[in-house]
Design a protein around this motif. Sequence first.
Motif, short mmCIF file in Angstrom:
data_model
loop_
_atom_site.label_atom_id
_atom_site.label_comp_id
_atom_site.label_asym_id
_atom_site.label_seq_id
_atom_site.Cartn_x
_atom_site.Cartn_y
_atom_site.Cartn_z
N UNK A 46 0.83 -1.21 0.00
CA UNK A 46 0.00 0.00 0.00
C UNK A 46 0.86 1.26 0.00
N UNK A 47 1.98 1.23 0.74
CA UNK A 47 2.87 2.39 0.80
C UNK A 47 3.48 2.65 -0.57
N UNK A 48 3.96 1.60 -1.24
CA UNK A 48 4.59 1.74 -2.55
C UNK A 48 3.56 2.22 -3.58
N UNK A 49 2.36 1.66 -3.54
CA UNK A 49 1.33 2.06 -4.51
C UNK A 49 0.98 3.54 -4.36
N UNK A 50 0.88 4.03 -3.13
CA UNK A 50 0.60 5.47 -2.93
C UNK A 50 1.77 6.31 -3.38
N UNK A 51 2.98 5.88 -3.06
CA UNK A 51 4.18 6.66 -3.40
C UNK A 51 4.35 6.76 -4.91
N UNK A 52 3.97 5.72 -5.64
CA UNK A 52 4.14 5.72 -7.09
C UNK A 52 3.26 6.76 -7.79
N UNK A 53 2.29 7.31 -7.07
CA UNK A 53 1.39 8.31 -7.64
C UNK A 53 1.89 9.74 -7.45
N UNK A 54 3.06 9.90 -6.84
CA UNK A 54 3.57 11.25 -6.55
C UNK A 54 3.84 12.02 -7.84
N UNK A 55 4.41 11.36 -8.86
CA UNK A 55 4.63 12.02 -10.15
C UNK A 55 4.58 10.98 -11.26
N UNK A 56 4.34 11.46 -12.47
CA UNK A 56 4.09 10.57 -13.61
C UNK A 56 5.24 9.62 -13.94
N UNK A 57 6.50 10.02 -13.87
CA UNK A 57 7.56 9.07 -14.27
C UNK A 57 7.67 7.85 -13.38
N UNK A 58 7.16 7.94 -12.15
CA UNK A 58 7.29 6.82 -11.22
C UNK A 58 6.29 5.72 -11.55
N UNK A 59 6.59 4.53 -11.07
CA UNK A 59 5.68 3.40 -11.19
C UNK A 59 5.94 2.47 -10.01
N UNK A 60 4.98 1.60 -9.75
CA UNK A 60 5.15 0.62 -8.67
C UNK A 60 6.36 -0.28 -8.92
N UNK A 61 6.52 -0.84 -10.14
CA UNK A 61 7.71 -1.70 -10.36
C UNK A 61 9.02 -0.94 -10.22
N UNK A 62 9.07 0.32 -10.64
CA UNK A 62 10.31 1.08 -10.54
C UNK A 62 10.69 1.32 -9.09
N UNK A 63 9.74 1.79 -8.28
CA UNK A 63 10.05 2.02 -6.86
C UNK A 63 10.42 0.71 -6.17
N UNK A 64 9.72 -0.36 -6.51
CA UNK A 64 10.03 -1.66 -5.90
C UNK A 64 11.43 -2.13 -6.27
N UNK A 65 11.80 -1.98 -7.54
CA UNK A 65 13.14 -2.39 -7.98
C UNK A 65 14.21 -1.55 -7.29
N UNK A 66 13.94 -0.26 -7.13
CA UNK A 66 14.93 0.61 -6.47
C UNK A 66 15.09 0.24 -5.00
N UNK A 67 13.98 -0.01 -4.31
CA UNK A 67 14.06 -0.41 -2.90
C UNK A 67 14.80 -1.75 -2.77
N UNK A 68 14.51 -2.66 -3.67
CA UNK A 68 15.21 -3.96 -3.66
C UNK A 68 16.72 -3.75 -3.80
N UNK A 69 17.12 -2.88 -4.73
CA UNK A 69 18.55 -2.63 -4.93
C UNK A 69 19.16 -1.91 -3.73
N UNK A 70 18.41 -1.04 -3.11
CA UNK A 70 18.95 -0.25 -1.99
C UNK A 70 19.11 -1.09 -0.73
N UNK A 71 18.07 -1.83 -0.36
CA UNK A 71 18.08 -2.47 0.96
C UNK A 71 17.53 -3.89 0.98
N UNK A 72 17.05 -4.39 -0.19
CA UNK A 72 16.37 -5.68 -0.24
C UNK A 72 15.20 -5.71 0.75
N UNK A 73 14.51 -4.55 0.85
CA UNK A 73 13.30 -4.37 1.66
C UNK A 73 13.56 -4.41 3.17
N UNK A 74 14.79 -4.21 3.59
CA UNK A 74 15.11 -4.24 5.03
C UNK A 74 15.03 -2.83 5.62
#
Length: 226
Positions: A46-74
């Motif tokens: 739910x947090x990622x889905x809301x955050x992805x609506x902040x601006x048009x270039x973002x998307x749920x998969x993009x934010x998820x992939x970035x978080x995975x690369x940054x911390x592996x969701x930790x």
Amino acid sequence: MLSRAAGMFAAFVAGLALVIAAILVVRQIMTPSEPKLPVIPDARRAIVERAAKVCAPLSVPLLAAQIHAESNWRPDADSGHAQGISQFAPDTWKEWGRDGSGDGKADIWEPRDAIPSQAHYMCHLYGVVEELPGNRTRLALAAYNAGPGAVLRARGVPTIHETRGYVDKIINTLLPKYRKSETVYQRSEAKRERARSASPSASASPSPRPPSPLSALSPRASRPRL
């Protein structure tokens, strides 16, 4: 004689069954399995889905992939110079950290604060790199990792090994996987919604209300006497 023949037949059948079972096991081992797709943890969706609506270039998969690369969701990830699920440096957090949980404080260790802050910062970085040549998503990710100054000076993704590996990992490896994962999730949710809509409890019409005693009276009888 018959019992001996029956025994031989039973032994043949048992041996054949063992051979078939062995073939199936070998085939299972030799057949390459479909790689398991990464998924967004239920607690973060739910947090990622809301955050992805902040601006048009973002998307749920993009934010998820970035978080995975940054911390592996930790949420407790700490690299020594960046902290939390979105790996903000303390100085960057001072400027971009925001209260997303509604508790009145911006906590770098709280995903409900960090993920929306990540989205707002990424939207800012998209604007910073807008005039540069190249793919804006690659440039914004590079700016998130190396800082916007490094990207502006290089007029592209800087020649920093960590930054280039970070951008390539997200764009070429994680993002395609999270896009597939999200497609599977959305199909599953649509199927579940159709099943809910088709269930008897959802589709049953409400039972008719019993008629009012007054409705049984004729119009003449129901009029008050003058």
